[in-house]
Design a protein around this motif. Structure first.
Motif, PDB file in Angstrom:
ATOM      1  N   TYR A 319       0.831  -1.336  -0.210  1.00 25.77           N
ATOM      2  CA  TYR A 319      -0.014  -0.049  -0.187  1.00 25.77           C
ATOM      3  C   TYR A 319       0.933   1.351  -0.206  1.00 25.77           C
ATOM      4  CZ  TYR A 319      -3.757   3.459   1.464  1.00 25.77           C
ATOM      5  OH  TYR A 319      -4.469   4.337   1.491  1.00 25.77           O
ATOM      6  N   ARG A 320       1.809   1.393   0.738  1.00 25.77           N
ATOM      7  CA  ARG A 320       2.787   2.442   1.031  1.00 25.77           C
ATOM      8  C   ARG A 320       3.586   2.712  -0.358  1.00 25.77           C
ATOM      9  NH1 ARG A 320       0.253   5.336   4.580  1.00 25.77           N
ATOM     10  NH2 ARG A 320       0.414   4.600   6.822  1.00 25.77           N
ATOM     11  N   ILE A 321       4.003   1.729  -0.891  1.00 28.68           N
ATOM     12  CA  ILE A 321       4.816   1.693  -2.274  1.00 28.68           C
ATOM     13  C   ILE A 321       3.878   2.351  -3.316  1.00 28.68           C
ATOM     14  CG2 ILE A 321       6.052   0.458  -4.218  1.00 28.68           C
ATOM     15  CD1 ILE A 321       7.185  -1.309  -1.878  1.00 28.68           C
ATOM     16  N   VAL A 322       2.532   1.694  -3.221  1.00 23.72           N
ATOM     17  CA  VAL A 322       1.855   2.331  -4.465  1.00 23.72           C
ATOM     18  C   VAL A 322       1.519   3.904  -4.029  1.00 23.72           C
ATOM     19  CG1 VAL A 322      -0.743   2.040  -5.498  1.00 23.72           C
ATOM     20  CG2 VAL A 322       0.929   0.040  -4.978  1.00 23.72           C
ATOM     21  N   ALA A 325       4.389   6.096  -4.980  1.00 24.85           N
ATOM     22  CA  ALA A 325       4.567   6.278  -6.580  1.00 24.85           C
ATOM     23  C   ALA A 325       3.876   7.048  -6.908  1.00 24.85           C
ATOM     24  CB  ALA A 325       4.527   4.829  -7.180  1.00 24.85           C
ATOM     25  N   LEU A 326       2.382   7.091  -6.469  1.00 22.65           N
ATOM     26  CA  LEU A 326       1.409   7.896  -7.156  1.00 22.65           C
ATOM     27  C   LEU A 326       1.568   9.318  -6.836  1.00 22.65           C
ATOM     28  CD1 LEU A 326      -1.881   5.604  -6.955  1.00 22.65           C
ATOM     29  CD2 LEU A 326      -0.521   5.939  -9.067  1.00 22.65           C
ATOM     30  N   THR A 327       1.914   9.198  -5.493  1.00 23.15           N
ATOM     31  CA  THR A 327       2.143  10.752  -4.917  1.00 23.15           C
ATOM     32  C   THR A 327       3.292  11.492  -5.648  1.00 23.15           C
ATOM     33  OG1 THR A 327       1.586  10.125  -2.738  1.00 23.15           O
ATOM     34  CG2 THR A 327       2.734  12.467  -3.051  1.00 23.15           C
ATOM     35  N   ASN A 328       4.617  10.908  -6.060  1.00 24.45           N
ATOM     36  CA  ASN A 328       5.404  11.335  -6.713  1.00 24.45           C
ATOM     37  C   ASN A 328       5.082  11.862  -8.377  1.00 24.45           C
ATOM     38  OD1 ASN A 328       7.127  10.987  -4.961  1.00 24.45           O
ATOM     39  ND2 ASN A 328       7.962   8.986  -5.655  1.00 24.45           N
ATOM     40  N   THR A 329       4.031  10.931  -8.938  1.00 24.57           N
ATOM     41  CA  THR A 329       3.475  11.104 -10.095  1.00 24.57           C
ATOM     42  C   THR A 329       2.496  12.394 -10.126  1.00 24.57           C
ATOM     43  OG1 THR A 329       3.229   9.024 -10.719  1.00 24.57           O
ATOM     44  CG2 THR A 329       1.962  10.424 -11.937  1.00 24.57           C
ATOM     45  N   LEU A 330       1.691  12.787  -8.961  1.00 23.93           N
ATOM     46  CA  LEU A 330       1.023  14.073  -8.874  1.00 23.93           C
ATOM     47  C   LEU A 330       2.131  15.165  -8.805  1.00 23.93           C
ATOM     48  CD1 LEU A 330      -1.513  12.961  -6.297  1.00 23.93           C
ATOM     49  CD2 LEU A 330      -2.037  13.764  -8.533  1.00 23.93           C
ATOM     50  N   VAL A 352       4.636  -5.541  -8.130  1.00 23.09           N
ATOM     51  CA  VAL A 352       3.847  -4.080  -8.229  1.00 23.09           C
ATOM     52  C   VAL A 352       4.763  -3.334  -9.191  1.00 23.09           C
ATOM     53  CG1 VAL A 352       3.063  -2.271  -6.833  1.00 23.09           C
ATOM     54  CG2 VAL A 352       3.355  -4.765  -5.981  1.00 23.09           C
ATOM     55  N   ARG A 353       3.848  -2.763 -10.122  1.00 24.35           N
ATOM     56  CA  ARG A 353       4.491  -1.628 -11.231  1.00 24.35           C
ATOM     57  C   ARG A 353       3.593  -0.744 -11.260  1.00 24.35           C
ATOM     58  NH1 ARG A 353       4.520  -4.886 -15.156  1.00 24.35           N
ATOM     59  NH2 ARG A 353       6.531  -5.834 -14.825  1.00 24.35           N
ATOM     60  N   VAL A 354       4.111   0.591 -10.759  1.00 27.26           N
ATOM     61  CA  VAL A 354       3.235   1.799 -11.055  1.00 27.26           C
ATOM     62  C   VAL A 354       4.150   2.668 -12.242  1.00 27.26           C
ATOM     63  CG1 VAL A 354       2.590   3.988  -9.981  1.00 27.26           C
ATOM     64  CG2 VAL A 354       2.791   1.847  -8.572  1.00 27.26           C
ATOM     65  N   THR A 355       3.285   3.004 -13.288  1.00 25.05           N
ATOM     66  CA  THR A 355       4.074   3.474 -14.502  1.00 25.05           C
ATOM     67  C   THR A 355       3.271   4.811 -14.853  1.00 25.05           C
ATOM     68  OG1 THR A 355       4.611   1.499 -15.402  1.00 25.05           O
ATOM     69  CG2 THR A 355       4.748   3.295 -16.681  1.00 25.05           C
ATOM     70  N   ASP A 356       3.843   5.907 -15.141  1.00 32.35           N
ATOM     71  CA  ASP A 356       3.474   7.164 -15.720  1.00 32.35           C
ATOM     72  C   ASP A 356       3.994   7.700 -17.064  1.00 32.35           C
ATOM     73  OD1 ASP A 356       5.109   9.455 -15.224  1.00 32.35           O
ATOM     74  OD2 ASP A 356       5.039   8.710 -12.853  1.00 32.35           O
ATOM     75  N   ASP A 357       3.099   8.377 -17.597  1.00 33.83           N
ATOM     76  CA  ASP A 357       3.571   8.829 -18.610  1.00 33.83           C
ATOM     77  C   ASP A 357       4.039  10.604 -18.657  1.00 33.83           C
ATOM     78  OD1 ASP A 357       1.184   9.803 -18.432  1.00 33.83           O
ATOM     79  OD2 ASP A 357       0.456   9.234 -20.455  1.00 33.83           O
ATOM     80  N   GLY A 358       4.589  10.853 -17.530  1.00 25.02           N
ATOM     81  CA  GLY A 358       5.105  12.124 -17.332  1.00 25.02           C
ATOM     82  C   GLY A 358       6.097  12.715 -17.585  1.00 25.02           C
ATOM     83  N   ARG A 359       6.719  13.717 -17.138  1.00 28.15           N
ATOM     84  CA  ARG A 359       7.971  14.321 -17.661  1.00 28.15           C
ATOM     85  C   ARG A 359       9.158  13.355 -17.295  1.00 28.15           C
ATOM     86  NH1 ARG A 359       7.451  19.992 -15.212  1.00 28.15           N
ATOM     87  NH2 ARG A 359       6.467  18.912 -13.446  1.00 28.15           N
ATOM     88  N   GLY A 360       9.126  12.293 -16.259  1.00 33.50           N
ATOM     89  CA  GLY A 360      10.123  11.407 -16.214  1.00 33.50           C
ATOM     90  C   GLY A 360      11.634  12.009 -15.587  1.00 33.50           C
ATOM     91  N   LEU A 373      13.853   6.165  -0.970  1.00 31.03           N
ATOM     92  CA  LEU A 373      14.534   5.317   0.105  1.00 31.03           C
ATOM     93  C   LEU A 373      13.709   4.649   1.005  1.00 31.03           C
ATOM     94  CD1 LEU A 373      17.186   4.754   1.544  1.00 31.03           C
ATOM     95  CD2 LEU A 373      16.758   7.134   2.781  1.00 31.03           C
ATOM     96  N   GLY A 374      12.545   5.348   1.167  1.00 34.99           N
ATOM     97  CA  GLY A 374      11.410   4.559   2.208  1.00 34.99           C
ATOM     98  C   GLY A 374      11.012   3.402   1.574  1.00 34.99           C
ATOM     99  N   MET A 375      10.656   3.425   0.080  1.00 33.97           N
ATOM    100  CA  MET A 375      10.029   2.265  -0.626  1.00 33.97           C
ATOM    101  C   MET A 375      10.966   1.142  -0.392  1.00 33.97           C
ATOM    102  SD  MET A 375       8.745   3.631  -4.055  1.00 33.97           S
ATOM    103  CE  MET A 375       7.682   4.983  -4.294  1.00 33.97           C
ATOM    104  N   ARG A 376      12.232   1.607  -0.736  1.00 33.90           N
ATOM    105  CA  ARG A 376      13.546   0.297  -0.689  1.00 33.90           C
ATOM    106  C   ARG A 376      13.518  -0.269   0.947  1.00 33.90           C
ATOM    107  NH1 ARG A 376      16.148   4.311  -4.278  1.00 33.90           N
ATOM    108  NH2 ARG A 376      16.060   3.317  -6.269  1.00 33.90           N
TER     109      ARG A 376
END
Length: 413
Positions: A319-322, A325-330, A352-360, A373-376
């Motif tokens: 849950y925290r990883i997703v 990841a979504l917060t970083n996309t926002l 678990v794979r979270v992908t976005d089409d943003g600026r990268g 770092l927290g995810m890892r």
């Protein structure tokens, strides 16, 4: 090319000194030898009365002004003092200026380039005084214009030394600042890791505490039903056994992670009690996606494979990883970004794979962000791993692999 040459010269200062000192010494000794030869044959190199130009004196003064240059890099002020004193004695002895007297200007440059400003100013004044003293010997009819032209040459060398000193100090300050910034960055990373571990420990503590509270409730129920309904009591005891094993597994994962501050509440009597509210799990994933969609980020969820019943700590990690990841996309994806959350349940692990089409990669990086770092840290507690970064075509991808625990496999749905 120039930068590599400069680095090489810094690593081999002796070779650099020899590169200019050897040719200068050869020219100076040759000039002194010719002057000594003329003096030994009875001729005078300068047709002024009273000038002493003996060969021994010329060679001695040449050695006094040339040999100290070997220690110029280590003792610039001392070398300048010796060379200047030797040239002054040479002037008192009446020996005309020769090529080796240029060592006074070389030493003056070294003082200006390596010493404090007050020593640089003193060296420049001494060099100007030496020029004024020798001026009458090298010009038959001295005038202000000739003296000023020679002074400009001396001042130009002095200014070059001051500039080199200023640049060297500036580069040194940049290097020191870079070292301090690196130490501060490492310290911030260590503090962030410690804070994240503390947060993980707090959440796992809450999960385990919740399991223990469930055990207590089941044990109380079994105690009441053991006489009236033995079958129900046996079910309660099985639930206690399963919950206890799961809580024990969570506690083992928490070993080595320090919990510095407790999550506390207040009871009706004004005392302090522990809060046993469970943390988010996979059952709240849909709520998380709905909340992110409401924030303006379209999110698509894809789930493949048969989902086992994962321990609550591992569900919390997913849950925290997703969520992160979504917060970083926002934050960094930019307008018009879309995200896809993929969860693939294999036979041994959850992908678990979270992908976005943003600026990268083009997105601005946060200076104090430690989400990856927290995810890892979270995934490592369950023997998993996290990879994150931009990918070809634009966008950003976070991939987490979490192996199923023994409890999760034995209780697969």
């Amino acid at each position: 090319m120039f930068g590599r040459l400069l680095d090489w010269s810094r690593r081999h200062p002796g070779v650099v000194d020899a590169f200019w000192l050897v040719p200068f010494s050869v020219v100076s000794v040759t000039n002194a030898w010719f002057a000594a030869t003329l003096a030994g044959s009875g001729a005078r190199s300068v047709p002024w009365p009273g000038v002493v130009t003996g060969p021994e004196a010329i060679m001695a003064f040449g050695l006094v002004t040339l040999v100290p240059l070997l220690w110029l890099r280590r003792y610039p002020a001392g070398v300048f003092a010796v060379v200047s004193l030797g040239s002054f004695v040479q002037w008192l002895a009446g020996v005309e200026p020769l090529a080796f007297n240029v060592s006074v200007l070389i030493a003056m440059y070294a003082v200006a380039a390596r010493c404090l400003l007050r020593w640089a100013v003193a060296a420049g004044l001494v060099a100007e005084l030496g020029l004024a003293l020798s001026f009458g010997q090298i010009v038959t009819n001295p005038d202000f214009v000739s003296w000023a032209s020679l002074s400009v040459f001396v001042v130009a060398i002095w200014i070059a030394g001051i500039y080199a000193n200023t640049r060297r100090r500036y580069l040194r300050s940049l290097e020191e600042r870079a070292v301090r910034a690196e130490h501060e960055r490492d310290q911030q990373v260590r503090l962030a890791a410690a804070a994240e571990r503390t947060r993980i420990a707090r959440e796992l503590h809450d999960v385990v505490a919740h399991n223990v509270s469930v055990i207590i409730v089941q044990a109380d129920g079994a105690g009441y039903a053991i006489d009236s309904d033995p079958e129900q009591a046996r079910e309660a005891m099985r639930a206690i056994s399963d919950t206890g094993r799961q809580a024990l597994a969570e506690m083992r994962r928490m070993v080595g992670v320090l919990r510095t501050d407790g999550v506390t509440g207040e009871d009706r009597g004004g005392g302090r009690i522990e809060e046993y509210a469970p943390q988010p799990s996979l059952s709240q994933m849909e709520d998380l996606v709905t909340q992110v969609r409401a924030s303006g980020l379209p999110v698509e969820v894809r789930v493949t494979g048969q989902a086992p019943r994962l321990p609550e700590g591992e569900q919390l990690t997913v849950y925290r990883i997703v969520q992160e990841a979504l917060t970083n996309t926002l934050k960094h994806g930019g307008p018009g970004s879309r995200a896809v959350v993929e969860m693939e349940y294999g036979s041994r692990e959850l992908l678990v794979r979270v992908t976005d089409d943003g600026r990268g990669a083009a997105a601005p990086r946060s200076v104090d962000g430690h989400g990856l770092l927290g995810m890892r840290e979270r995934a490592a507690m369950f023997g998993g791993s996290v990879e994150a970064g931009p990918y070809a075509g634009g966008g950003f991808r976070v991939t987490a692999r979490l192996p199923f625990g023994e409890t999760g496999r034995s209780r697969a749905a």
